[in-house]
Design a protein around this motif. Structure first.
Motif, mmCIF file in Angstrom:
data_model
loop_
_atom_site.group_PDB
_atom_site.id
_atom_site.type_symbol
_atom_site.label_atom_id
_atom_site.label_comp_id
_atom_site.label_asym_id
_atom_site.label_seq_id
_atom_site.Cartn_x
_atom_site.Cartn_y
_atom_site.Cartn_z
ATOM 1 N N ALA A 1 34.975 -50.852 -28.181
ATOM 2 C CA ALA A 1 34.342 -51.253 -26.922
ATOM 3 C C ALA A 1 33.841 -52.686 -27.007
ATOM 4 C CB ALA A 1 33.183 -50.304 -26.587
ATOM 5 N N LEU B 1 37.861 -59.331 -22.813
ATOM 6 C CA LEU B 1 37.840 -59.459 -21.350
ATOM 7 C C LEU B 1 36.981 -60.637 -20.907
ATOM 8 C CD1 LEU B 1 37.646 -55.723 -20.250
ATOM 9 C CD2 LEU B 1 39.586 -57.272 -20.042
ATOM 10 N N ILE B 2 35.886 -60.895 -21.635
ATOM 11 C CA ILE B 2 35.048 -62.050 -21.306
ATOM 12 C C ILE B 2 35.851 -63.330 -21.487
ATOM 13 C CG2 ILE B 2 33.077 -63.427 -22.102
ATOM 14 C CD1 ILE B 2 31.640 -60.788 -22.687
ATOM 15 N N ILE C 1 32.384 -70.507 -25.105
ATOM 16 C CA ILE C 1 32.267 -69.050 -24.925
ATOM 17 C C ILE C 1 33.188 -68.315 -25.885
ATOM 18 C CG2 ILE C 1 32.810 -67.208 -23.281
ATOM 19 C CD1 ILE C 1 31.642 -69.138 -21.128
ATOM 20 N N GLY D 1 38.405 -63.532 -18.716
ATOM 21 C CA GLY D 1 37.750 -63.800 -17.444
ATOM 22 C C GLY D 1 37.284 -65.242 -17.334
ATOM 23 N N CYS D 2 36.774 -65.785 -18.428
ATOM 24 C CA CYS D 2 36.315 -67.180 -18.409
ATOM 25 C C CYS D 2 37.495 -68.137 -18.397
ATOM 26 C CB CYS D 2 35.439 -67.454 -19.633
ATOM 27 S SG CYS D 2 33.854 -66.612 -19.554
ATOM 28 N N ALA D 3 38.631 -67.740 -18.948
ATOM 29 C CA ALA D 3 39.809 -68.612 -18.945
ATOM 30 C C ALA D 3 40.298 -68.853 -17.523
ATOM 31 C CB ALA D 3 40.917 -67.992 -19.789
ATOM 32 N N VAL D 4 40.030 -67.894 -16.644
ATOM 33 C CA VAL D 4 40.514 -67.988 -15.265
ATOM 34 C C VAL D 4 39.753 -69.037 -14.467
ATOM 35 C CG1 VAL D 4 40.691 -66.722 -13.093
ATOM 36 C CG2 VAL D 4 41.340 -65.621 -15.218
ATOM 37 N N GLY D 5 38.436 -69.069 -14.620
ATOM 38 C CA GLY D 5 37.642 -69.867 -13.697
ATOM 39 C C GLY D 5 36.783 -70.959 -14.295
ATOM 40 N N MET D 6 36.802 -71.110 -15.611
ATOM 41 C CA MET D 6 35.914 -72.109 -16.218
ATOM 42 C C MET D 6 36.706 -73.264 -16.799
ATOM 43 S SD MET D 6 32.852 -70.112 -18.096
ATOM 44 C CE MET D 6 31.661 -69.169 -17.166
ATOM 45 N N VAL E 1 36.839 -55.057 -26.950
ATOM 46 C CA VAL E 1 37.443 -55.104 -25.608
ATOM 47 C C VAL E 1 36.581 -55.922 -24.660
ATOM 48 C CG1 VAL E 1 37.934 -53.687 -23.577
ATOM 49 C CG2 VAL E 1 38.787 -52.995 -25.802
ATOM 50 N N ILE E 2 35.276 -55.728 -24.731
ATOM 51 C CA ILE E 2 34.362 -56.506 -23.878
ATOM 52 C C ILE E 2 34.536 -57.999 -24.149
ATOM 53 C CG2 ILE E 2 31.919 -57.088 -23.517
ATOM 54 C CD1 ILE E 2 31.319 -54.092 -23.929
ATOM 55 N N ARG F 1 34.939 -46.118 -31.942
ATOM 56 C CA ARG F 1 34.911 -46.363 -30.495
ATOM 57 C C ARG F 1 33.981 -47.506 -30.111
ATOM 58 N NH1 ARG F 1 39.318 -43.860 -30.197
ATOM 59 N NH2 ARG F 1 39.361 -41.604 -29.944
ATOM 60 N N ILE F 2 32.806 -47.566 -30.747
ATOM 61 C CA ILE F 2 31.844 -48.614 -30.381
ATOM 62 C C ILE F 2 32.434 -49.985 -30.707
ATOM 63 C CG2 ILE F 2 29.585 -49.595 -30.868
ATOM 64 C CD1 ILE F 2 29.134 -47.111 -29.450
#
Lengths: 192, 121
Positions: free
Chosen positions: A146, A153-154, A170, A157-162, A149-150, A142-143
């Motif tokens: 996690a 998602l990073i 990154i 998320g960075c692909a959207v706005g950077m 997944v983190i 699980r760790i």
């Protein structure tokens, strides 16, 4: 899950070494080139840097770390099963492209060859991360799931706005952390 | 029904604290112009995720035990994105990142997952 008698320890050590080495290589190469700016320059610009040390570090670093990651990917494929085995194979393919990044700089031709190889490197790395997350979830790690997944998602998320330059740095950082995490998990195998 | 494990109580408390801190960050991110809306939205997402994680650690949790760690991971990812996008003060985001990491560790505990799968209402 490790269902064979193959011991993943040596491959895990190679993975940890590759992650650590690539981090050191990039940090030293970036610090050596004062003209390189985060968010404005691609990492590939280090390969054609005016500072010979940074250029050599980056190019040879990609070559050597690529070989290490290739060996680690094959070891992961040999020692794990199902999605983790697929992740190892895809990671090995990504490593081949990483080797080519060090060999074919962005000055080669009109730069399109290098850009294509770089995009393929990150694409295969991302696919390997997703498969690893699925495989670790099914294995009950699980760790590790996690952490993966983190990192995924990073990256998204960075692909959207950077900018692509910042995203590349990154993504590489996330890849290094992911490689260290899955290598650490492989050091202590779980018997079926 | 066995009592709720202490880890779940702490996880819920930390989730609530993180959510409240994130709501403060929402207020701090708003500078009166529409240009600040993306950062306001990002901090609001963090607050929502912390409250979701807090809810996951209660006996009325609507999700399976193994799903709580997914919620906690998404929450932590949102916090790290806020650090990268400079959504709020660095020290504030650092506090949220630590809270998020602790929640992930709590969610990964077999005690929590087995209790939730067996005892949730």
């Amino acid at each position: 899950m490790n269902v064979s008698n193959r011991h993943p320890g040596p491959f895990a050590a190679i993975g940890l070494l590759a992650a650590f080495a690539f981090a050191v290589v990039l940090i030293v190469a970036i610090n050596g080139d004062s003209a390189w700016v985060y968010g404005e320059n691609m990492l590939s610009d280090l390969g054609i840097s005016d500072v010979q040390m940074s250029a050599d570090l980056f190019n040879y670093g990609c070559l050597i770390v690529g070989i290490l990651v290739f060996v680690y990917g094959l070891g992961k494929a040999a020692c794990e099963t199902e999605c983790n085995r697929a992740s190892g194979c895809i990671l090995a393919i990504s490593a081949i492209f990483l080797i080519l990044i060090g060999y074919i700089h962005s000055d080669f031709g009109n730069g399109n060859t290098h850009d294509t190889i770089a995009i393929l490197t990150f694409l295969f790395l991302f696919i390997a991360m997703v498969l690893s997350a699925i495989g670790d979830w099914r294995d009950g790690a699980r760790i590790n799931t996690a952490i993966t997944v983190i990192l995924i998602l990073i990256i998204l998320g960075c692909a959207v706005g950077m900018s692509i330059e910042a995203l590349e740095v990154i993504t590489v950082a996330c890849g290094i952390v992911w490689l260290a995490a899955i290598s650490s998990k492989m050091i202590i195998p779980k018997k079926a | 029904m066995t009592p709720v494990p202490k880890k779940m109580v702490f996880g819920a408390a930390l989730g609530l604290i993180g959510g409240i801190i994130a709501m403060c960050a929402v207020a701090a991110a708003w500078d009166g112009t529409p240009d600040s809306m993306p950062l306001v939205g990002l901090n609001m997402l963090i607050a929502c995720m912390f409250f979701a994680v807090a809810g996951g650690f209660t006996k009325f949790t609507p999700v399976q035990g193994s799903t709580i760690i997914v919620l906690a991971a998404v929450c932590e990812a949102a916090v790290i994105l806020s650090i990268l996008y400079e959504g709020s003060y660095f020290w504030l985001n650092l506090i949220l990142a630590v809270i998020g990491a602790v929640n992930i560790l709590f969610a990964a505990c077999p005690t929590v997952t087995s209790w939730v799968d067996a005892q949730r209402i």
